[in-house]
Scaffold this motif. Structure first.
Motif, PDB file in Angstrom:
ATOM      1  N   SER A  80     -25.579  -9.844  24.591  1.00  0.00           N
ATOM      2  CA  SER A  80     -26.986 -10.080  24.429  1.00  0.00           C
ATOM      3  C   SER A  80     -27.562  -9.308  22.963  1.00  0.00           C
ATOM      4  N   GLY A  81     -28.562 -10.080  22.616  1.00  0.00           N
ATOM      5  CA  GLY A  81     -29.258  -9.561  21.484  1.00  0.00           C
ATOM      6  C   GLY A  81     -28.515  -9.459  20.444  1.00  0.00           C
ATOM      7  N   ASN A  82     -28.533  -8.430  19.388  1.00  0.00           N
ATOM      8  CA  ASN A  82     -27.963  -8.248  18.128  1.00  0.00           C
ATOM      9  C   ASN A  82     -26.752  -6.915  18.364  1.00  0.00           C
ATOM     10  N   PRO A  83     -25.827  -7.086  18.979  1.00  0.00           N
ATOM     11  CA  PRO A  83     -24.874  -5.753  19.446  1.00  0.00           C
ATOM     12  C   PRO A  83     -24.437  -5.216  18.011  1.00  0.00           C
ATOM     13  N   THR A  84     -24.526  -3.727  18.013  1.00  0.00           N
ATOM     14  CA  THR A  84     -23.843  -3.122  17.069  1.00  0.00           C
ATOM     15  C   THR A  84     -22.378  -3.028  17.236  1.00  0.00           C
ATOM     16  N   SER A  85     -21.792  -2.441  16.351  1.00  0.00           N
ATOM     17  CA  SER A  85     -20.033  -2.428  16.528  1.00  0.00           C
ATOM     18  C   SER A  85     -20.015  -1.341  17.648  1.00  0.00           C
ATOM     19  N   ASP A  86     -20.755  -0.446  17.859  1.00  0.00           N
ATOM     20  CA  ASP A  86     -20.522   0.607  18.826  1.00  0.00           C
ATOM     21  C   ASP A  86     -20.651  -0.031  20.373  1.00  0.00           C
ATOM     22  N   THR A  87     -21.848  -0.942  20.454  1.00  0.00           N
ATOM     23  CA  THR A  87     -21.839  -1.597  21.465  1.00  0.00           C
ATOM     24  C   THR A  87     -21.002  -2.498  21.948  1.00  0.00           C
ATOM     25  N   ARG A  88     -20.174  -3.371  21.000  1.00  0.00           N
ATOM     26  CA  ARG A  88     -19.218  -4.137  21.194  1.00  0.00           C
ATOM     27  C   ARG A  88     -18.044  -3.316  21.615  1.00  0.00           C
ATOM     28  N   ASP A  89     -17.831  -2.433  21.046  1.00  0.00           N
ATOM     29  CA  ASP A  89     -16.448  -1.509  21.268  1.00  0.00           C
ATOM     30  C   ASP A  89     -16.762  -1.041  22.725  1.00  0.00           C
ATOM     31  N   GLN A  90     -17.884  -0.583  23.141  1.00  0.00           N
ATOM     32  CA  GLN A  90     -18.255   0.026  24.521  1.00  0.00           C
ATOM     33  C   GLN A  90     -18.054  -1.282  25.440  1.00  0.00           C
ATOM     34  N   VAL A  91     -18.392  -2.409  25.296  1.00  0.00           N
ATOM     35  CA  VAL A  91     -18.140  -3.590  26.091  1.00  0.00           C
ATOM     36  C   VAL A  91     -16.820  -4.050  26.401  1.00  0.00           C
ATOM     37  N   GLY A  92     -15.946  -3.923  25.180  1.00  0.00           N
ATOM     38  CA  GLY A  92     -14.448  -4.142  25.215  1.00  0.00           C
ATOM     39  C   GLY A  92     -13.958  -3.179  26.167  1.00  0.00           C
ATOM     40  N   LYS A  93     -14.221  -2.145  25.816  1.00  0.00           N
ATOM     41  CA  LYS A  93     -13.528  -0.847  26.751  1.00  0.00           C
ATOM     42  C   LYS A  93     -13.829  -1.143  28.287  1.00  0.00           C
ATOM     43  N   MET A  94     -15.106  -1.454  28.497  1.00  0.00           N
ATOM     44  CA  MET A  94     -15.668  -1.473  29.864  1.00  0.00           C
ATOM     45  C   MET A  94     -14.838  -3.010  30.553  1.00  0.00           C
ATOM     46  N   LEU A  95     -14.661  -3.644  29.982  1.00  0.00           N
ATOM     47  CA  LEU A  95     -14.275  -5.044  30.430  1.00  0.00           C
ATOM     48  C   LEU A  95     -12.526  -4.838  30.498  1.00  0.00           C
ATOM     49  N   VAL A  96     -11.804  -4.178  29.645  1.00  0.00           N
ATOM     50  CA  VAL A  96     -10.424  -3.893  29.722  1.00  0.00           C
ATOM     51  C   VAL A  96     -10.164  -3.041  30.999  1.00  0.00           C
ATOM     52  N   ALA A  97     -11.040  -2.162  31.288  1.00  0.00           N
ATOM     53  CA  ALA A  97     -10.766  -1.354  32.531  1.00  0.00           C
ATOM     54  C   ALA A  97     -11.078  -2.111  33.725  1.00  0.00           C
ATOM     55  N   ARG A  98     -11.954  -3.027  33.699  1.00  0.00           N
ATOM     56  CA  ARG A  98     -12.263  -4.162  34.819  1.00  0.00           C
ATOM     57  C   ARG A  98     -11.074  -4.997  34.985  1.00  0.00           C
ATOM     58  N   ALA A  99     -10.336  -5.275  33.985  1.00  0.00           N
ATOM     59  CA  ALA A  99      -9.148  -6.358  34.028  1.00  0.00           C
ATOM     60  C   ALA A  99      -7.941  -5.637  34.453  1.00  0.00           C
ATOM     61  N   GLY A 100      -7.979  -4.284  34.005  1.00  0.00           N
ATOM     62  CA  GLY A 100      -6.704  -3.656  34.325  1.00  0.00           C
ATOM     63  C   GLY A 100      -5.326  -4.159  33.829  1.00  0.00           C
ATOM     64  N   GLY A 101      -4.329  -3.452  34.330  1.00  0.00           N
ATOM     65  CA  GLY A 101      -2.864  -3.947  33.749  1.00  0.00           C
ATOM     66  C   GLY A 101      -2.912  -3.788  32.233  1.00  0.00           C
ATOM     67  N   SER A 102      -2.540  -4.793  31.417  1.00  0.00           N
ATOM     68  CA  SER A 102      -2.050  -4.678  30.026  1.00  0.00           C
ATOM     69  C   SER A 102      -3.200  -5.098  29.234  1.00  0.00           C
ATOM     70  N   ALA A 103      -4.449  -5.286  29.915  1.00  0.00           N
ATOM     71  CA  ALA A 103      -5.465  -6.120  29.127  1.00  0.00           C
ATOM     72  C   ALA A 103      -5.589  -5.176  27.566  1.00  0.00           C
TER      73      ALA A 103
END
Length: 272
Positions: A80-103
């Motif tokens: 949401s909003g106008n995410p900064t590169s840091d915010t997008r990077d943090q979201v990516g890491k969070m979702l990868v942890a949720r996905a697990g495995g080799s995501a």
């Protein structure tokens, strides 16, 4: 006599012509060298500019995450909003942890793209089902565990337990930093150290003083990541979150705590 004078005049004229020719060639030489250098330098500079442009495109479009292998199934998420590169990077890491495995993830202009090997395709559906994900960080008293059907029942990070929690006692807006590190108490596991600012340290001291003898659920993006028993008021503004966390889990939690300073909403969609 006349013949000698004429011959002398011709020699002088020849010398003058030769001198002019020599001077003309000498004067032209630097221009030819300059033209040659220009012909060499211009294409080289164009190549360098092209390489720079491609590199900049990769950094701004694919972002600091990992490139996704060809053929991997993917799922797009919009922040949401106008995410900064840091915010997008943090979201990516969070979702990868949720996905697990080799995501893996890669950032895009409006969000992130999560990819997994074909054999782990079901992980994408699992994290899609979490949306919309609100990246709030909350500290809430635990009322009971293993309860279902109640309004405020939240799952544990590993999905093996549920917690019925009370009202929010404190949010994550006072988180000033978060970092992951190997656990000093449990070899092979990882932990996350969360630092609070001065206001947050005072508030957390008050909250934990009220909840001595109770479990305090640390809730990140709607999931209970830890629920320690409060033995005494916790002072100093530092919270250590421990559990059976892998390195990827700890990195994802660290990113989620950082997002708690400026919560966003993550939805399924085309991230651009």
């Amino acid at each position: 006599m006349a013949l000698g004078r004429a011959l002398a005049e011709r020699i002088v004229e020849w010398r003058r012509s030769g001198g002019i020719a020599v001077r003309t060639a000498a004067a032209a030489a630097p221009h030819r060298v300059g033209l040659l250098l220009l012909l060499i330098l211009v294409p080289s500079l164009l190549v360098v500019a092209l390489i720079f442009a491609v590199g900049l495109y990769v950094l701004t479009t694919l972002g600091p995450g990992q490139n996704l292998p060809a053929g991997w199934p993917t799922a797009g998420f919009v922040v949401s909003g106008n995410p900064t590169s840091d915010t997008r990077d943090q979201v990516g890491k969070m979702l990868v942890a949720r996905a697990g495995g080799s995501a893996r993830y890669t950032t895009r202009p409006n969000g992130v793209l999560i990819g997994v090997p074909l054999a782990e395709k079901s992980a994408l559906q699992r994290i899609r089902s979490l949306a919309p994900i609100h990246t709030d960080v909350e500290f809430r008293p635990v009322l009971s565990t293993g309860t279902s059907g109640a309004a405020s029942v939240l799952p544990s990070l590993d999905g093996k337990n549920t917690y019925q929690v009370g009202p929010v006692a404190m949010t994550g807006v006072h988180v000033s930093a978060a970092e992951s590190a190997a656990s000093s108490n449990s070899p092979g596991d990882w932990q996350v150290t969360v630092s609070l600012d001065a206001a947050g340290a005072k508030e957390f001291d008050d909250v934990t003083a009220r909840l001595v003898g109770q479990e305090l659920a640390i809730v990140v993006a709607g999931t209970v990541v830890s629920a320690p028993m409060i033995q005494d008021a916790i002072t100093g503004g530092q919270v250590i979150v421990q559990g059976k966390f892998s390195h990827a889990d700890a990195d994802g939690l660290t990113a989620a705590f950082q997002l708690g300073q400026h919560p966003v909403t993550v939805n399924v969609g085309n991230p651009g």
